[in-house]
Write a protein that holds these residues in place. Structure first.
Motif, short mmCIF file in Angstrom:
data_model
loop_
_atom_site.label_atom_id
_atom_site.label_comp_id
_atom_site.label_asym_id
_atom_site.label_seq_id
_atom_site.Cartn_x
_atom_site.Cartn_y
_atom_site.Cartn_z
N TYR A 45 11.02 -2.45 -0.87
CA TYR A 45 12.47 -2.30 -0.81
C TYR A 45 13.07 -3.31 0.15
O TYR A 45 12.41 -3.81 1.06
CB TYR A 45 12.84 -0.88 -0.35
CG TYR A 45 12.31 0.22 -1.25
CD1 TYR A 45 13.05 0.69 -2.32
CD2 TYR A 45 11.05 0.79 -1.03
CE1 TYR A 45 12.57 1.71 -3.15
CE2 TYR A 45 10.55 1.79 -1.85
CZ TYR A 45 11.33 2.24 -2.91
OH TYR A 45 10.85 3.24 -3.72
N LYS A 46 14.38 -3.55 -0.07
CA LYS A 46 15.13 -4.45 0.82
C LYS A 46 16.50 -3.84 1.12
O LYS A 46 17.14 -3.25 0.25
CB LYS A 46 15.33 -5.81 0.17
CG LYS A 46 16.09 -6.80 1.05
CD LYS A 46 16.45 -8.08 0.33
CE LYS A 46 17.24 -9.02 1.24
NZ LYS A 46 17.68 -10.26 0.54
N THR A 47 16.91 -4.04 2.36
CA THR A 47 18.26 -3.68 2.77
C THR A 47 18.97 -4.90 3.33
O THR A 47 18.33 -5.78 3.92
CB THR A 47 18.26 -2.56 3.83
OG1 THR A 47 19.62 -2.26 4.19
CG2 THR A 47 17.50 -2.98 5.08
N ALA A 68 21.68 0.99 5.50
CA ALA A 68 22.67 1.88 4.90
C ALA A 68 22.45 2.01 3.40
O ALA A 68 22.76 3.05 2.79
CB ALA A 68 24.09 1.38 5.18
N SER A 69 21.91 0.98 2.79
CA SER A 69 21.57 1.03 1.37
C SER A 69 20.33 0.17 1.14
O SER A 69 20.07 -0.78 1.87
CB SER A 69 22.74 0.54 0.50
OG SER A 69 23.04 -0.82 0.80
N TRP A 70 19.57 0.52 0.09
CA TRP A 70 18.33 -0.17 -0.20
C TRP A 70 18.23 -0.45 -1.70
O TRP A 70 18.81 0.27 -2.51
CB TRP A 70 17.11 0.67 0.21
CG TRP A 70 17.00 0.93 1.69
CD1 TRP A 70 17.69 1.88 2.40
CD2 TRP A 70 16.19 0.24 2.62
NE1 TRP A 70 17.34 1.82 3.73
CE2 TRP A 70 16.41 0.81 3.89
CE3 TRP A 70 15.27 -0.80 2.52
CZ2 TRP A 70 15.76 0.39 5.04
CZ3 TRP A 70 14.63 -1.23 3.66
CH2 TRP A 70 14.87 -0.65 4.91
N GLY A 71 17.50 -1.47 -2.04
CA GLY A 71 17.21 -1.76 -3.44
C GLY A 71 15.75 -2.14 -3.61
O GLY A 71 15.13 -2.71 -2.70
N SER A 72 15.18 -1.85 -4.76
CA SER A 72 13.78 -2.18 -5.02
C SER A 72 13.63 -3.67 -5.28
O SER A 72 14.45 -4.29 -5.96
CB SER A 72 13.28 -1.39 -6.22
OG SER A 72 11.97 -1.80 -6.58
N THR A 73 12.58 -4.25 -4.73
CA THR A 73 12.24 -5.66 -4.99
C THR A 73 10.88 -5.77 -5.67
O THR A 73 10.20 -6.80 -5.57
CB THR A 73 12.25 -6.48 -3.68
OG1 THR A 73 11.32 -5.89 -2.76
CG2 THR A 73 13.63 -6.50 -3.06
N VAL A 74 10.50 -4.70 -6.37
CA VAL A 74 9.23 -4.73 -7.10
C VAL A 74 9.29 -5.70 -8.27
O VAL A 74 8.33 -6.42 -8.56
CB VAL A 74 8.87 -3.31 -7.57
CG1 VAL A 74 7.72 -3.36 -8.58
CG2 VAL A 74 8.48 -2.44 -6.39
N GLY A 75 10.46 -5.77 -8.92
CA GLY A 75 10.63 -6.69 -10.03
C GLY A 75 9.58 -6.50 -11.11
O GLY A 75 9.30 -5.38 -11.54
N ASP A 76 8.97 -7.59 -11.54
CA ASP A 76 7.97 -7.54 -12.61
C ASP A 76 6.55 -7.57 -12.07
O ASP A 76 5.62 -8.03 -12.75
CB ASP A 76 8.18 -8.69 -13.60
CG ASP A 76 8.11 -10.06 -12.92
OD1 ASP A 76 7.91 -10.11 -11.68
OD2 ASP A 76 8.26 -11.08 -13.62
N LEU A 77 6.35 -7.07 -10.86
CA LEU A 77 5.02 -7.01 -10.27
C LEU A 77 4.09 -6.22 -11.18
O LEU A 77 4.43 -5.11 -11.61
CB LEU A 77 5.09 -6.37 -8.89
CG LEU A 77 3.94 -6.59 -7.92
CD1 LEU A 77 3.85 -8.06 -7.51
CD2 LEU A 77 4.10 -5.70 -6.69
N PRO A 78 2.91 -6.77 -11.53
CA PRO A 78 2.01 -6.06 -12.46
C PRO A 78 1.59 -4.70 -11.92
O PRO A 78 1.36 -4.53 -10.71
CB PRO A 78 0.81 -7.00 -12.57
CG PRO A 78 1.33 -8.34 -12.16
CD PRO A 78 2.38 -8.07 -11.14
#
Length: 506
Positions: free
Chosen positions: A92-94, A99-109
């Motif tokens: 995840y990244k903020t 205050a808010s987070w988003g996933s940065t997994v993307g297309d990781l196998p």
């Protein structure tokens, strides 16, 4: 019966802690039970921002926190759930202090080994991320939207820690069970963009390279399993090809005066990223090719390629001095150029003038070595022609007179060549026969090179005096050869022609 008090602690353990490199007082922590806290006042007060992370299962391990080097409120975290039977990656990244987070997994196998241990942000380029899973290493050029495997020869082992060494741009990798690894020089990854990938050819700007002075090796036990491997010496030069290239490419090095330094041939470069190394040395001298068998050791023959290498002596490889150099990549009709800086060894106390004097000294020795090598090759061809002549026509009494004279001529050639290279050297017995006879001119030049290149300082007066002596010797032997070629060899070839035999040494 007593209670076992050595059981593992499951909760309330800070597993990760990291301070922002650009926001003073901002500290992030992650616990073993899945909690993320942040302080912006140096730890006086803390805010629990765990509930702001979307779709985060409970009781994961915050295995790594990476505060951004570019935005004060940005940070990355990795969360490991494999102990709970969950192997999916969680990254995840903020951008707003949690205050808010988003996933940065993307297309990781996804696989049973895809849970993540560590994430690192490149120190020079925002959005360039390195990530270690349970069995692989990945890189993202767009802040985690897409991931690419960066495995190479790295064993498929758990990647638990990553560090980008900022001075040399090396990616250092800590694995569980397979030791430490270093991906040397990620400069090309830092410069790799969509614009670069759209080009048919791209030459990356290389990192600076150090001209290191010789150092004594450290003593260690033979075959030490804990011993590491040093990187290739010199400058790493990286380029990109969009498509396969049918043919050979080359990299040409020139100094700022436009003088040629080195040409490196690249056989069959591949589609994608390519890397070659320049060892910071000028074009080497040429070794003579010995085309006749060893004197007094006729059982040692030349190789299948028609010659053998000299058992004594070596090549002269002058070392470039610190400064700016032009690197030119030539692939077919496409040419690209960039600049490379060579830096002086920090432990060297030599001045620029002293290093220039040493380079000039080494270049003179290289040219002298080439002169001797050329003369040895010339003599060897004439001797080989004499051998072939005897082999073809030796049984015919009609040619006995010129062939007998050829034996006398060959002895003259041997006497001349013995002043340049000892023809009795076999190269066997670990080259121990080199201690039986004194070194001759070609090997003496390489010895002077070795003795004078152990530091960055200018050549000594004694070295300059020996160079002058060797130059005089070379001029003398070349003059003797020219006289021989014009007189005795010319007369002998005339006799061969009159006898109906082919001339030699043509």
């Amino acid at each position: 019966m007593t209670t076992e008090d050595a059981s593992p602690t499951y909760n309330s353990v800070l597993f990760a802690i990291a301070e922002s490199p650009i926001s003073q007082g901002t500290i992030w922590t992650g616990s073993h039970d899945g909690l993320v806290h942040v302080s912006t006042d140096g730890g006086l007060t803390w805010a629990n921002v765990t509930q702001n992370i979307p779709s985060l299962p409970p009781f994961g391990t915050i295995s790594n926190i990476e505060p951004s080097r570019f935005q004060p409120g940005s940070a990355y975290i990795t969360v490991d759930f494999h102990q709970l039977g969950i192997s999916e990656p969680h990254v995840y990244k903020t951008d707003d202090f949690g205050a808010s987070w988003g996933s940065t997994v993307g297309d990781l196998p996804r696989s049973v080994f895809s849970y993540v241990h560590v994430i690192r942000e490149d120190p020079t380029r925002a959005g360039l991320l390195y990530l270690g899973t349970e069995n692989s290493l990945f890189v993202s050029f767009n802040d985690g939207v897409n991931w690419h495997q960066l495995q190479g020869n790295l064993p498929h082992a758990p990647v638990h820690w990553l560090t980008v060494q900022p001075h040399f741009n090396d990616l250092v990798i800590g694995t569980y069970g397979r030791g430490f690894w270093i991906l040397d020089d990620v400069t090309h990854l830092q410069q790799l963009t969509e614009e670069v990938l759209d080009n048919s050819v791209h030459l990356f700007t290389p990192r600076s390279a150090y001209r290191y002075t010789p150092r004594e090796n450290y003593n260690s036990q033979p075959d030490d399993p804990a011993a590491g491997d040093n990187p290739e010496p010199g400058a790493s030069i990286n380029f990109y090809l969009k498509n396969s290239f049918n043919g050979n490419a080359s990299v040409v090095i020139e100094n700022l005066n436009g003088e040629h330094v080195r040409t490196i041939k690249i056989n069959s470069p591949i589609k994608g990223l390519n890397r070659i190394y320049w060892d910071l040395r000028y074009e080497p001298s040429e070794a003579p090719r010995i085309r006749t068998s060893v004197l007094e050791h006729s059982h040692i023959q030349v190789g299948d390629n028609g010659y053998r290498s000299p058992p004594d002596g070596g090549l002269v490889r002058p070392l470039a001095v610190p400064g700016q150099y032009t690197v030119r990549l030539e692939t077919g009709d496409q040419i690209q150029e960039t600049q490379l800086e060579i830096l002086q060894d920090p432990e060297s106390e030599a001045t620029s003038a002293e290093m220039e004097a040493q380079l000039n000294f080494q270049l003179q020795l290289r040219d002298m070595s080439n002169s001797v090598s050329t003369l040895i090759n010339r003599i060897e061809w004439v001797r080989k022609d004499l051998e072939d002549l005897r082999e073809r026509f030796g049984s015919n009494d009609r040619y006995s007179t010129p062939l007998d004279l050829g034996k006398e001529l060959e002895q003259t050639l041997i006497n001349q060549e013995m002043t340049l290279f000892d023809l009795r050297l076999t190269g066997g017995s670990s080259r121990q026969d080199t201690i039986r006879w004194p070194r001759q001119l070609w090997a003496k030049i390489s010895s002077l090179v070795q003795y004078s290149s152990g530091s960055d300082h200018k050549p000594t007066d004694q070295s300059l005096e020996v160079l002058k002596l060797y130059r005089n010797n070379i001029q003398e032997v070349i003059a003797n050869w020219n006289d021989f070629e014009n007189d005795e060899l010319g007369t002998f070839n005339q006799m061969l022609t009159e006898s109906g035999l082919p001339p030699i040494g043509q």
